[in-house]
Design an enzyme around this catalytic site. Structure first.
Site, PDB file in Angstrom:
ATOM      1  N   CYS A 137      66.409  44.553  16.295  1.00 36.32           N
ATOM      2  CA  CYS A 137      65.174  43.778  16.204  1.00 36.32           C
ATOM      3  C   CYS A 137      64.390  44.163  17.454  1.00 36.32           C
ATOM      4  O   CYS A 137      64.480  43.491  18.479  1.00 36.32           O
ATOM      5  CB  CYS A 137      65.475  42.289  16.169  1.00 36.32           C
ATOM      6  SG  CYS A 137      63.973  41.300  16.101  1.00 36.32           S
ATOM      7  N   CYS A 174      62.369  34.949  16.757  1.00 37.87           N
ATOM      8  CA  CYS A 174      63.730  34.976  16.209  1.00 37.87           C
ATOM      9  C   CYS A 174      64.747  34.871  17.350  1.00 37.87           C
ATOM     10  O   CYS A 174      64.392  34.896  18.523  1.00 37.87           O
ATOM     11  CB  CYS A 174      63.949  36.254  15.410  1.00 37.87           C
ATOM     12  SG  CYS A 174      63.623  37.720  16.355  1.00 37.87           S
ATOM     13  N   CYS A 198      67.251  36.996  17.970  1.00 40.04           N
ATOM     14  CA  CYS A 198      68.020  38.236  18.133  1.00 40.04           C
ATOM     15  C   CYS A 198      68.428  38.501  19.582  1.00 40.04           C
ATOM     16  O   CYS A 198      69.605  38.715  19.869  1.00 40.04           O
ATOM     17  CB  CYS A 198      67.237  39.410  17.547  1.00 40.04           C
ATOM     18  SG  CYS A 198      66.925  39.172  15.782  1.00 40.04           S
ATOM     19  N   GLU A 242      66.230  47.941  11.381  1.00 42.31           N
ATOM     20  CA  GLU A 242      65.117  47.086  11.796  1.00 42.31           C
ATOM     21  C   GLU A 242      64.625  46.187  10.651  1.00 42.31           C
ATOM     22  O   GLU A 242      64.497  46.621   9.509  1.00 42.31           O
ATOM     23  CB  GLU A 242      63.982  47.996  12.308  1.00 42.31           C
ATOM     24  CG  GLU A 242      62.722  47.287  12.708  1.00 42.31           C
ATOM     25  CD  GLU A 242      62.914  46.242  13.788  1.00 42.31           C
ATOM     26  OE1 GLU A 242      62.687  45.065  13.478  1.00 42.31           O
ATOM     27  OE2 GLU A 242      63.288  46.585  14.934  1.00 42.31           O
ATOM     28  N   ASP A 246      66.621  40.903   2.061  1.00 38.73           N
ATOM     29  CA  ASP A 246      67.502  41.648   2.968  1.00 38.73           C
ATOM     30  C   ASP A 246      67.923  42.943   2.286  1.00 38.73           C
ATOM     31  O   ASP A 246      68.302  42.918   1.112  1.00 38.73           O
ATOM     32  CB  ASP A 246      68.746  40.770   3.248  1.00 38.73           C
ATOM     33  CG  ASP A 246      69.509  41.185   4.484  1.00 38.73           C
ATOM     34  OD1 ASP A 246      69.691  42.397   4.682  1.00 38.73           O
ATOM     35  OD2 ASP A 246      69.935  40.294   5.246  1.00 38.73           O
ATOM     36  N   ARG A 272      70.104  45.179   4.044  1.00 34.74           N
ATOM     37  CA  ARG A 272      71.081  45.803   4.964  1.00 34.74           C
ATOM     38  C   ARG A 272      72.366  46.204   4.268  1.00 34.74           C
ATOM     39  O   ARG A 272      73.073  47.067   4.750  1.00 34.74           O
ATOM     40  CB  ARG A 272      71.386  44.839   6.118  1.00 34.74           C
ATOM     41  CG  ARG A 272      70.279  44.812   7.135  1.00 34.74           C
ATOM     42  CD  ARG A 272      70.564  43.794   8.204  1.00 34.74           C
ATOM     43  NE  ARG A 272      70.392  42.437   7.723  1.00 34.74           N
ATOM     44  CZ  ARG A 272      70.671  41.357   8.434  1.00 34.74           C
ATOM     45  NH1 ARG A 272      71.167  41.495   9.648  1.00 34.74           N
ATOM     46  NH2 ARG A 272      70.465  40.151   7.949  1.00 34.74           N
ATOM     47  N   SER A 279      78.673  35.694  15.371  1.00 37.48           N
ATOM     48  CA  SER A 279      77.702  35.882  14.294  1.00 37.48           C
ATOM     49  C   SER A 279      77.768  34.687  13.358  1.00 37.48           C
ATOM     50  O   SER A 279      78.833  34.105  13.157  1.00 37.48           O
ATOM     51  CB  SER A 279      78.019  37.155  13.507  1.00 37.48           C
ATOM     52  OG  SER A 279      77.274  37.203  12.319  1.00 37.48           O
TER      53      SER A 279
HETATM   54  N1  LIG Z   1      62.339  41.090   7.562  1.00 36.19           N
HETATM   55  C1  LIG Z   1      62.600  40.312   8.600  1.00 36.19           C
HETATM   56  N2  LIG Z   1      63.574  40.673   9.413  1.00 36.19           N
HETATM   57  C2  LIG Z   1      63.861  39.893  10.458  1.00 36.19           C
HETATM   58  C3  LIG Z   1      63.153  38.713  10.744  1.00 36.19           C
HETATM   59  N3  LIG Z   1      63.674  38.177  11.869  1.00 36.19           N
HETATM   60  C4  LIG Z   1      64.674  38.995  12.261  1.00 36.19           C
HETATM   61  N4  LIG Z   1      64.783  40.032  11.406  1.00 36.19           N
HETATM   62  C5  LIG Z   1      65.729  41.122  11.353  1.00 36.19           C
HETATM   63  O1  LIG Z   1      66.953  40.565  10.982  1.00 36.19           O
HETATM   64  C6  LIG Z   1      68.000  41.269  11.571  1.00 36.19           C
HETATM   65  C7  LIG Z   1      68.761  40.282  12.392  1.00 36.19           C
HETATM   66  O2  LIG Z   1      69.970  40.827  12.563  1.00 36.19           O
HETATM   67  P1  LIG Z   1      71.092  40.137  13.381  1.00 36.19           P
HETATM   68  O3  LIG Z   1      70.600  39.731  14.715  1.00 36.19           O
HETATM   69  O4  LIG Z   1      72.225  41.095  13.332  1.00 36.19           O
HETATM   70  O5  LIG Z   1      71.321  38.774  12.616  1.00 36.19           O
HETATM   71  P2  LIG Z   1      71.827  38.317  11.212  1.00 36.19           P
HETATM   72  O6  LIG Z   1      72.402  39.418  10.408  1.00 36.19           O
HETATM   73  O7  LIG Z   1      70.737  37.589  10.533  1.00 36.19           O
HETATM   74  O8  LIG Z   1      72.976  37.307  11.545  1.00 36.19           O
HETATM   75  P3  LIG Z   1      73.687  36.862  12.892  1.00 36.19           P
HETATM   76  O9  LIG Z   1      74.817  37.813  13.086  1.00 36.19           O
HETATM   77  O10 LIG Z   1      74.125  35.489  12.652  1.00 36.19           O
HETATM   78  O11 LIG Z   1      72.665  36.935  14.010  1.00 36.19           O
HETATM   79  C8  LIG Z   1      67.383  42.398  12.388  1.00 36.19           C
HETATM   80  O12 LIG Z   1      67.369  43.581  11.599  1.00 36.19           O
HETATM   81  C9  LIG Z   1      65.976  41.866  12.634  1.00 36.19           C
HETATM   82  O13 LIG Z   1      65.044  42.909  12.838  1.00 36.19           O
HETATM   83  C10 LIG Z   1      62.099  38.347   9.857  1.00 36.19           C
HETATM   84  O14 LIG Z   1      61.433  37.344  10.032  1.00 36.19           O
HETATM   85  N5  LIG Z   1      61.870  39.181   8.817  1.00 36.19           N
HETATM   86 ZN   LIG Z   2      64.714  39.306  15.606  1.00 33.98          ZN
END
Ligand SMILES: Nc1nc2c(ncn2[C@@H]2O[C@H](COP(=O)(O)OP(=O)(O)OP(=O)(O)O)[C@@H](O)[C@H]2O)c(=O)[nH]1
Ligand SMILES: [Zn+2]
Length: 533
Positions: A361, A372, A374, A403, A441, A443, A465
């Site tokens: 992020c 967020c 992150c 990303e 999502d 990913r 996480s």
């Molecule tokens: N599309 C989108 N992506 C987001 C947003 N906020 C954060 N992200 C993305 O979400 C992802 C967050 O990844 P992680 O920090 O690994 O978090 P997570 O998979 O949601 O879960 P945790 O391990 O609990 O943090 C990254 O790729 C960020 O760029 C959003 O509002 N929109």
């Molecule tokens: Zn983020």
């Protein structure tokens, strides 16, 4: 005749001869090249149609003049050239193009084509000499033996192309890999020879110069490492702050005192220089074993190949024409592994292991955006990894280039705009993303655990996480997780409450908080109006 007239006459005469040779070349190529209207369409698996070809066909190498299928003329017409200097530049570029690429363009290849002989590769073989090197190079030395589609370095292959076109890099540059070997051993694990545990990168990628020395030096093949392992010191202002507050202790091994800072006048400063974390790290590029990737996602290899071909704008025709080539180097970002404490503990189940898998992020991780969680979650995980290593265990942070939940930063920002204009409440968090991206999502965490198997991890004591998708992927891949951590409340920036509450309601792990869909309407973020001046 003046000097400028002489130059002009010389250019005109060169232009005339170029036009003549262009016409001759064009006529020759027209005779040899299959025009778009002429070929019969040959259906291949999956219902796709490809151009027919003459047989037998060969792969051209420099100097070889035999026709190859799918050939096209090298460059566009010269009729668009303008001033004398642009004509000279154009001619120089054409000469360089001919030197760089003496053969006609090979748009694609076929398994039964004369000259095509992929270097044997058995994915999952425990002996590297049987596994074989991954070769995707189109250099004359290797093109006939290619056993992989795509290019090294993911998306950076485009910059390599630019460097070659600009003349700053020789395409035949031969790297000297002596002294580049890993300073921290990442030795072969049983998982490396399990055909299903690692399918998204080459487990031998960091050992290429050693295990494929014969292929590189004696056979002259262009085999490149796809993983590099190194050591570093990590310096982060948040970690300095934690050490200052006494939340982290300098031990001289994992957490080190930084060297004194300099004053602007060059003298040594007496200010607290803060701390540094000693880490080992590995950069890993993607190398996909297509049958394994397809199986992991529960789809057929043919469907996977067709989708990859179509949604890369048709960039990789060999995904369709070369079903015999099982390896694809996709044009996507890879990952970086950070190890805190002895890497040898990773394979020892009796040593406590703390893990965070983090997806990129950039806006938060590097530039501190508060929308967020992150960056705070990443820093918290790094601190937990340091503490684990100081307790006699080992910590791992894996940083994936995915990303915006793999939707990309442009989509992410479009969604931010929608959220901030529509009243940013948690009930609309995922709906807003789906409205723009069509999904929330992309990913697909199923490939993520490969890196854990590569490191030889068989048990995770602490997982930093809240993501159910990450948890499920790891556990389903055969690695148990004993304890999950959510982000501590005090680390959540106020504006990112919307994200956290939406995630918990959607199924993310939370140790304390229960949130229902009905609660989400009450969690709202900052509006733009609040901050506009
Ligand atoms: N599309 C989108 N992506 C987001 C947003 N906020 C954060 N992200 C993305 O979400 C992802 C967050 O990844 P992680 O920090 O690994 O978090 P997570 O998979 O949601 O879960 P945790 O391990 O609990 O943090 C990254 O790729 C960020 O760029 C959003 O509002 N929109
Ligand atoms: Zn983020």
């Amino acid at each position: 005749m003046s000097a400028s007239d002489a130059v002009l006459t010389q250019i005109l005469s060169q232009l005339q001869s170029l036009q003549v040779s262009q016409q001759t070349l064009q006529a020759k190529l027209d005779a040899m090249t299959i025009t778009p209207s002429s070929p019969p369409l040959v259906p291949v698996s999956g219902g796709v149609a490809i151009s027919g070809r003459e047989t037998p066909s060969t792969i051209s190498t420099p100097g070889a003049q035999s026709p190859s299928m799918g050939s096209v003329p090298l460059s566009s017409s010269i009729s668009s050239v303008g001033s004398a200097s642009s004509i000279e530049k154009h001619m120089a570029d054409r000469e360089r193009e001919k030197l760089l690429y003496p053969q006609r363009v090979i748009l694609t290849t076929y398994p039964d084509q004369f000259g095509v002989k992929p270097f044997p590769l058995t994915w999952g073989a425990s002996d590297p000499s049987i596994r074989g090197p991954v070769i995707c190079s189109r250099l004359p030395s290797s093109i006939k033996q290619r056993n992989a589609i795509g290019a090294h370095s993911g998306s950076y292959s485009i910059y390599r192309a630019l460097a070659i076109a600009m003349g700053t890099l020789s395409p035949t540059h031969k790297p000297d890999y002596s002294k580049t070997e890993p300073p921290v051993p990442v030795p072969p694990q049983p998982s490396w020879s399990h055909p299903k545990k690692i399918v998204s990168f080459d487990p031998w990628g960091h050992l290429v110069p050693q295990v494929f020395r014969k292929e590189i030096e004696e056979l002259g093949l262009d085999v490149r490492p796809s993983i590099a392992v190194t050591k570093a010191h990590m310096k982060l202002s948040e970690i300095d702050e934690s050490a200052r507050k006494g939340e982290l202790t300098v031990d001289g091994k994992i957490l080190l005192k930084s060297r004194p800072l300099m004053n602007p006048d060059g003298t040594l400063s007496t200010a607290d220089p803060g701390v540094e974390i000693s880490v080992s790290k590995a950069a890993v590029e993607p190398v996909w074993y297509l049958p394994g990737v397809a199986e992991r996602f529960g789809i057929s290899e043919s469907l996977l190949r067709r989708a990859l071909f179509e949604d890369t704008g048709g960039m990789y025709p060999e995904l369709i024409t070369r079903p015999d080539v099982k390896i694809f180097l996709p044009p996507i970002g890879g990952l970086t592994v950070y190890i805190f404490g002895p890497a040898s503990y990773l394979t020892d189940e009796s040593k406590e292991l703390t893990l965070r898998v983090h997806d990129e992020c950039n806006g938060s991780d590097v530039f501190g955006s508060d929308i967020c969680t992150c960056k705070p979650y990443l820093i918290y995980a790094i601190e937990e990894c340091v503490r684990t290593a100081q307790r006699g265990g080992v910590g791992v942070v894996v940083y994936f280039r995915k990303e915006g939940r793999a939707l990309g930063e442009v989509t992410k920002y479009l969604v931010y705009n929608l959220r901030k204009r529509g009243g940013d409440s948690a009930d609309k968090y995922f709906k807003s993303t789906e409205l723009i991206a069509g999904v929330k999502d992309m990913r697909f965490q199923a490939l993520m655990p490969d890196v854990l198997h590569w490191l030889g991890i068989t048990k995770i004591h602490n997982m930093v996480s809240m993501s159910d998708m990450k948890y499920n992927a790891i556990v389903e891949s055969g690695i148990p997780i004993l304890k999950r951590y959510d982000i501590p409340e005090y680390l959540i920036p106020p504006d990112s409450r919307v994200e956290i509450d939406a995630k918990i309601a959607a199924g993310y792990f939370s140790s304390g908080k229960q949130i229902t869909e009905a609660d989400l309407i009450k969690t709202v973020g900052r509006t733009w109006e609040e901050t506009e001046h």
